[in-house]
Design a protein around this motif. Structure first.
Motif, short mmCIF file in Angstrom:
data_model
loop_
_atom_site.label_atom_id
_atom_site.label_comp_id
_atom_site.label_asym_id
_atom_site.label_seq_id
_atom_site.Cartn_x
_atom_site.Cartn_y
_atom_site.Cartn_z
N GLN A 54 0.90 -1.17 0.04
CA GLN A 54 0.06 -0.02 0.20
C GLN A 54 0.91 1.21 0.04
O GLN A 54 1.66 1.41 0.96
N LEU A 55 0.98 2.18 -1.22
CA LEU A 55 1.50 3.30 -1.10
C LEU A 55 0.52 4.34 -0.97
O LEU A 55 -0.29 4.73 -1.92
N GLY A 56 0.24 4.79 0.21
CA GLY A 56 -0.81 5.75 0.32
C GLY A 56 -2.26 5.05 0.21
O GLY A 56 -2.28 4.12 0.98
N GLN A 57 -2.90 5.63 -0.76
CA GLN A 57 -4.21 4.90 -0.97
C GLN A 57 -3.85 3.85 -2.19
O GLN A 57 -4.87 3.12 -2.49
N THR A 58 -3.03 3.66 -2.70
CA THR A 58 -2.77 3.03 -3.98
C THR A 58 -2.56 1.52 -3.60
O THR A 58 -1.88 1.31 -2.24
N HIS A 59 -3.09 0.36 -3.76
CA HIS A 59 -3.02 -0.80 -3.13
C HIS A 59 -2.86 -1.90 -4.24
O HIS A 59 -3.45 -1.74 -5.42
N VAL A 60 -1.72 -2.52 -4.14
CA VAL A 60 -1.22 -3.67 -5.20
C VAL A 60 -0.91 -4.80 -4.59
O VAL A 60 -0.52 -4.74 -3.57
N MET A 61 -1.35 -5.87 -5.29
CA MET A 61 -0.97 -7.08 -4.84
C MET A 61 -0.20 -7.90 -5.80
O MET A 61 -0.26 -7.80 -7.12
N GLY A 62 1.04 -8.70 -5.41
CA GLY A 62 1.86 -9.30 -6.35
C GLY A 62 1.95 -10.86 -5.89
O GLY A 62 1.79 -11.12 -4.87
N PHE A 63 2.00 -11.44 -7.07
CA PHE A 63 2.02 -13.07 -6.64
C PHE A 63 2.97 -13.63 -7.91
O PHE A 63 2.88 -13.34 -8.92
N VAL A 64 3.74 -14.51 -7.16
CA VAL A 64 4.87 -15.20 -8.11
C VAL A 64 4.83 -16.78 -8.22
O VAL A 64 4.43 -17.22 -7.08
#
Lengths: 464, 245
Positions: A54-64
């Motif tokens: 979470q970067l402030g309000q930005t929300h990212v998920m990563g899967f490898v």
């Protein structure tokens, strides 16, 4: 077509003017300095190789994930790395499902260049059989919430997921050494990827007013900006990639300034990433040792689940072990006296009337037969035992469905119960057929070696 | 009947720990995350948007579901889940209030450890409530799994779904997925509304009595689930006054 246009979010002229005027006096609408980054939160998922940033309000998920494939013709000794970015429609009302738009492709390319072309991930170590089989690493990035500056957040998510990913170990066997056996994680510990350096992306936004530049724009600022530039740098002082695709012109001195800022920011972000990954690795090592207490947590499920409901259950640096310990402590506070009275009852031998005691006994029996042992040498052995006793007693007063389960086990276990007339003797765990009177367990059991238990549990599983 | 021992120590009628949180995302009009044990699903809702899709009835509101798997391409399985979710949500939403609009529900799988579809339905329902879409009643989904000796277990994990316990490899175990039960105290034709079934999807082979047994067990568990859902939806205070559109 019209519907899509009406649904797109557009910024009002007033808002635009406000943002620009504020920037002229070095003020940003969220109160940051023009060169300040938002708060970065890094969390991990249940499996290796899953991250949530979470970067402030930005929300990212990563899967490898990884897969064994044939290598490319021109690179028979190297594995491959591929990045898939999903601009999920949940992130922004203007994101459409289906084929990725140009901004999604651009984001994927920037991250790709940073990781692959700068040789951050060592692809030669991914080779299993030259020319025949190599590991293909696939990174899936899901954008969940668009609060601006997706590139940076997605880059961090990809890096964190890569650092925590473990690929299965495989050995070459067979007569000609051509057979590849992939070992599951239970058999052999999976291996981490070799990452040489961490390329960090830093995005700058330029505005039409003189030389105004901000770092890490929010989506409001992105709607107003005239141009953007992303610099991917690492802590060694290398610039891995620069992306400036159109937009308004920027002077050379500004570009140099951006490069210097990017290097500085890269250092602090790298430190954050490394700290987070360290915590995850220690947690993971702890979790491997405490694997058996997972079953205890689930026993508590019905009452425990309700207590925990408002929290977001993405396990933040807590393995199941820690949660179970918390819950164990909570329940122990409640039912401490109950369990001591129970153990004294069991001591006194069996008496026909007490439903509580017999069901307590086979309650423990069912917990032990056929399931993995939930005994854990590193936490207080008494706690889990007293917990089971208290749970079994709770199980009686719990609603109908639990009782049905307990009663059925009563019938099954009744013939076994007379065997254990002297529950004190069952403290020696060598008897594997009889139900274990866990009320009698003391620290003596904590001393017992782990494998005996596991073997017994697994063999009883096979038997039943 | 033999007592079934589950790998994680639960009784056959015991559910995994539930957790639900609302209002997680900032851009979405409504969002919720629902987890049952290790299975976790994130759902987001974008409130009524203008216009309906091509083949939809413009006199009613339209619900659009987008299912996003964790990795991999979107295939037939995802399309099937989308269709099931869409039909379920269509029956709980009041479609006549905002005609000629589309409400999008986006479901993202965070981790799949069994009972995925039920987790998704619960999450979507909570997200709809968070977005303020008018709905008739809540929907609570439960997954019942039938073991080879006729024993019904609730809320299976992925391991249980695949192996069906203790590796009886020669059996193809029937797994019945069962989405159930609005809660409310209205009476429809003499029977309380919560005895009805909104959606029922089954896999594998089972007899009528076994199916009815699953229904009865699922019904009992759904009462508990709907309590939990109610409580967790109530706890959140309306502190999110302005949502960026």
């Amino acid at each position: 077509m019209d519907a899509r246009l009406t649904n797109a979010w557009r910024m009002t002229v007033n808002e635009k003017k406000f943002i620009e005027t504020a920037l002229a006096s070095d003020l940003r609408i969220d109160g940051r300095n023009p060169l300040e980054y938002r708060k970065i939160t890094i969390k991990f998922g249940r499996e290796d190789g899953s991250s949530e940033v979470q970067l402030g309000q930005t929300h990212v998920m990563g899967f490898v994930t990884s897969q064994l494939v044939q290598p490319y013709r021109d690179r028979p000794n190297e594995g491959s790395l591929s990045i898939f970015t999903e601009f999920s429609p949940m992130a922004d009302p203007s994101f459409e499902p289906g084929r990725p738009g140009e901004s999604a492709v651009e984001l994927g390319r920037i991250i790709d260049r940073g990781l692959r072309e700068s040789r951050a991930v060592d692809t030669e170590s991914l080779c299993v059989l030259a020319g025949k089989l190599v590991w293909a690493i696939r990174i899936d990035l899901h954008i969940l919430d668009n609060g601006g500056n997706l590139v940076d957040a997605a880059n961090i998510a990809a890096l964190v997921a890569l650092l925590t990913f473990r690929r299965p170990e495989c050995t070459l066997g067979g007569e000609d050494g051509q057979q590849v056996m992939v070992h599951p994680p239970e058999v052999k510990e999976p291996l981490p990827l070799i990452v040489h350096h961490l390329p960090i992306a830093v995005t700058f936004a330029f505005f039409n007013s003189e030389h105004t530049m901000v770092v890490d724009p929010t989506h409001n600022e992105e709607a107003v900006m005239g141009g953007r530039m992303t610099v991917t740098a690492n802590t060694n002082g290398d610039i891995c990639a620069i992306q400036k695709a159109g937009g308004e012109g920027v002077t050379q001195s500004d570009i140099m300034r951006c490069l210097r800022l990017a290097s500085r920011n890269a250092e602090s972000i790298t430190k954050k990433i490394n700290d987070a990954v360290e915590t995850y690795n220690t947690e993971r090592a702890l979790r491997k040792i405490k694997r058996h207490s997972a079953s205890v947590a689930v026993d508590v499920s019905i009452s425990g689940g309700d207590v925990r409901e408002p929290e977001n259950k993405f396990f933040v640096h807590k393995g199941i072990s820690e949660l179970s310990r918390d819950q164990m402590e909570r329940l122990n506070l409640v039912s401490e006296e109950k369990c001591t009275s129970q153990s004294s009852d069991i001591n006194g031998g069996l008496s026909s009337s007490e439903q509580g005691r017999t069901s307590c006994q086979e309650g423990n029996a069912t917990n032990f037969l056929g399931g993995p042992s939930s005994w854990d040498p590193y936490s207080k052995g008494v706690d889990s035992d007293s917990l089971k006793v208290s749970l079994a007693s709770l199980g009686i007063s719990a609603p109908d469905k639990h009782k049905r389960g307990e009663q059925k086990s009563t019938q099954a276990m009744e013939d076994k119960v007379p065997e254990d007339a002297k529950p004190a003797t069952s403290a020696t765990d060598t008897s594997r057929t009889g139900p274990q009177m866990s009320g009698e367990k003391t620290l003596k059991d904590a001393v017992k070696p782990k494998d005996k238990r596991r073997k017994r549990a697994s063999s009883s599983m096979n038997a039943s | 009947m033999m007592e079934i021992d589950r790998a994680d120590g639960r009784t056959p009628n015991q559910l995994r720990p539930l957790a639900c949180s609302r209002n997680i995302l900032h851009r979405a009009h409504g969002s919720a995350s629902w987890s049952q044990g290790d299975t976790k699903v994130l759902a987001a809702v974008y409130g009524p948007k203008a216009g309906t899709k091509k083949n939809e009835n413009p006199e009613k509101a339209c619900i659009e579901v987008i299912w996003k798997p964790k990795t991999g391409q979107i295939g037939k399985l995802e399309k099937e889940y989308e269709m099931i979710l869409k039909r379920t949500l269509q029956s709980i939403c009041i479609l006549t209030i905002n005609p000629n609009t589309t409400t999008s529900v986006i479901v993202q799988v965070v981790h799949d450890d069994g009972a995925l579809l039920t987790c998704a339905i619960n999450a979507a329902c909570a997200a709809l409530v968070d977005a303020g879409i008018p709905i008739k009643h809540l929907a609570v989904a439960i997954c019942c799994c039938l073991a080879e000796d006729g024993y019904v277990i609730l809320d299976p994990t992925k391991l249980e779904e695949q192996q069906k316990m203790k590796g009886f490899a020669f059996l193809v175990f029937p797994n019945s997925i069962h989405s159930v039960l609005p809660e409310g105290s209205l009476l429809v034709e003499g029977e309380p509304v919560e005895h009805g079934i909104i959606t029922s999807v089954t896999h594998g082979l089972m007899s009528v009595e076994e199916y009815l047994k699953c229904l009865e067990r699922g019904h009992a568990a759904s009462a508990k689930l709907s309590d939990f859902l109610r409580r967790s939806l109530k706890l959140q205070l309306p502190s999110d006054s302005s949502k960026a559109k």
